[in-house]
Design an enzyme around this catalytic site. Sequence first.
Site, mmCIF file in Angstrom:
data_model
loop_
_atom_site.group_PDB
_atom_site.id
_atom_site.type_symbol
_atom_site.label_atom_id
_atom_site.label_comp_id
_atom_site.label_asym_id
_atom_site.label_seq_id
_atom_site.Cartn_x
_atom_site.Cartn_y
_atom_site.Cartn_z
ATOM 1 N N ASP A 76 0.822 -1.208 0.000
ATOM 2 C CA ASP A 76 0.000 0.000 0.000
ATOM 3 C C ASP A 76 0.860 1.262 0.000
ATOM 4 O O ASP A 76 1.843 1.361 0.739
ATOM 5 C CB ASP A 76 -0.897 -0.002 1.245
ATOM 6 N N ASP A 77 0.475 2.242 -0.822
ATOM 7 C CA ASP A 77 1.093 3.584 -0.800
ATOM 8 C C ASP A 77 2.598 3.563 -1.053
ATOM 9 O O ASP A 77 3.328 4.431 -0.558
ATOM 10 C CB ASP A 77 0.830 4.265 0.549
ATOM 11 N N CYS B 16 -6.776 4.489 -3.067
ATOM 12 C CA CYS B 16 -6.823 3.040 -2.837
ATOM 13 C C CYS B 16 -7.997 2.331 -3.516
ATOM 14 O O CYS B 16 -7.792 1.416 -4.316
ATOM 15 C CB CYS B 16 -6.861 2.763 -1.339
ATOM 16 N N HIS C 168 -9.779 -2.733 -1.226
ATOM 17 C CA HIS C 168 -9.653 -1.643 -0.260
ATOM 18 C C HIS C 168 -10.294 -2.011 1.073
ATOM 19 O O HIS C 168 -11.398 -2.559 1.126
ATOM 20 C CB HIS C 168 -10.314 -0.376 -0.808
ATOM 21 N N ASP D 286 -0.533 0.072 -5.130
ATOM 22 C CA ASP D 286 -1.761 0.646 -5.691
ATOM 23 C C ASP D 286 -1.601 2.074 -6.196
ATOM 24 O O ASP D 286 -2.368 2.525 -7.034
ATOM 25 C CB ASP D 286 -2.927 0.544 -4.699
ATOM 26 N N HIS D 287 -0.605 2.809 -5.711
ATOM 27 C CA HIS D 287 -0.312 4.173 -6.177
ATOM 28 C C HIS D 287 0.926 4.656 -5.447
ATOM 29 O O HIS D 287 1.427 3.992 -4.539
ATOM 30 C CB HIS D 287 -1.478 5.133 -5.925
#
Length: 513
Positions: free
Chosen positions: A47-48, A87, A143, A325-326
């Site tokens: 994540d992130d 997300c 998510h 995810d980003h």
Amino acid sequence: MAGTNLLRRPSFLRSFLRVGVLALCAAGLLSPRGDAAPPNVLFLAVDDLNDWVGPLRGHPQVQTPAMDRLAARGVTFTNAHCQSPLCNPSRTSLLTGLRPSTTGVYGLAPWIREVEPLRDLVTLPQHFTRHGYYTLATGKIFHGNYGRKPVSGVTEFREWGPPSSVGARPPEKLVTTPGGNHPLVDWGTFPHRDEDKGDWHCASWGVEKLQSGLPEPFFLAVGFFLPHVPCYATQRWFDLYPEETLQLPPVLEGDRSDTPEFSWYLHWKLPEVRLSWLKAHDQWKPLVRAYLASTSFVDSQLGRVLDALDASGHADDTIVVLWSDHGWHLGEKAITGKNTLWERSTRVPLIFAGPGIVAGAACQEPVELLDLYPTLLELCGLPPPEIPPALRDRTTGLEGRSLVPQLKDPATPREHPALTTHNVGNHTVRTKQWRYIRYADGSEELYDLQSDPHEWHNRAGDPHYRATIGELARWLPSVNIPPVPGSAQRILVPEKGVWLWEGEPIHPAEKVE
């Protein structure tokens, strides 16, 4: 008895199955799909996580030996981008194979099974389940807790392990932040153990499953929470990054002076802090240090899972894919967090390794997370899913394109750029050289990443570049579905000539820089 024990070994069974498949193919009794049984899939999500990882060299001091090791075994996509810098829409897009502008999912809510036109979409793990794979997951894949409980009998995975969690927390927040002092917006270290963290428990579950001898073929998804805020890590990981020698990301004073006013609307009021606040409170370097420490910790957990894969005997017959995810800003463009259409927010790690994939290679072509669904289908010999009738006026099928040509030869060119969308009507087009952004009010940005890798100089207003903009604009999505019913959190929409951020009118005079 010895023969019975041998048959219980996963490695022996795998070899036995391969021989059987080859024999049936040779006899003409089975349609050949290659020289082996279907490969397993190890699906690793972080994540992130931006490009501050060893294989992408986004930060010169980052230490990620597990990711480096995985990259040495496969192909690293150095120009990979998410479909949304948030997300839920990003993960929804990856796991359904459709763009946010096709589904209308732009915010942190709702879950697709709660939306009438989307409830019958066949997700990636669901499709693998339907085609004989034993699917199981732990941590954050969809998510939040989306997908963990069946909705109207629909199950995303056959088995779920521990959910995503921060794990150990300090008695009180370590940093008091503006914008409501959100409990997740925090960073630093305090006395605790790696074993107390949620990511440790998710990695442990994945390790146990690999050690147990899973039914084959299997699709094992392991999702990690960090470096999502709060960026808490134990002292050993902070020690990798001494504060006195820590390098901050390069920023340009007044960088936003040539960006449209509308660019602020995409992250209008958020709990994530601005760079100006970090500087004023001497928290810029502590946040960067905590993010790097959290990244190195989660890399160690990836390493535990990869070690278990190697020990299981399945390293040679398992497709491994690692993705985030980003990205995440740490002061660039005057902000922290995601929610932008710039490089720091859209660029993500993406690594494939496994049978049939070249080792130790890098691909510079623009690719999308949307490409994972069709890529895994092709690698595993599965047909594409059907699009529900309610969506056939929007799309004819999966909207990504298989990366198998690049996994065989990373120099293979791709015609299509990477597209990212944040809220309806805001898109960016990323090629090998250019980033073009068009906002919902028609304002634009253009960056030449070859001469301006930090995106400091917006060329959209220069008449010399109008032909370039025209060429890039032809790739913008032709379908722009409004937010689905129930859309909430970080939603930007117009109403009677006024832009609303999370339901409240935007007043430009209230902008926080």
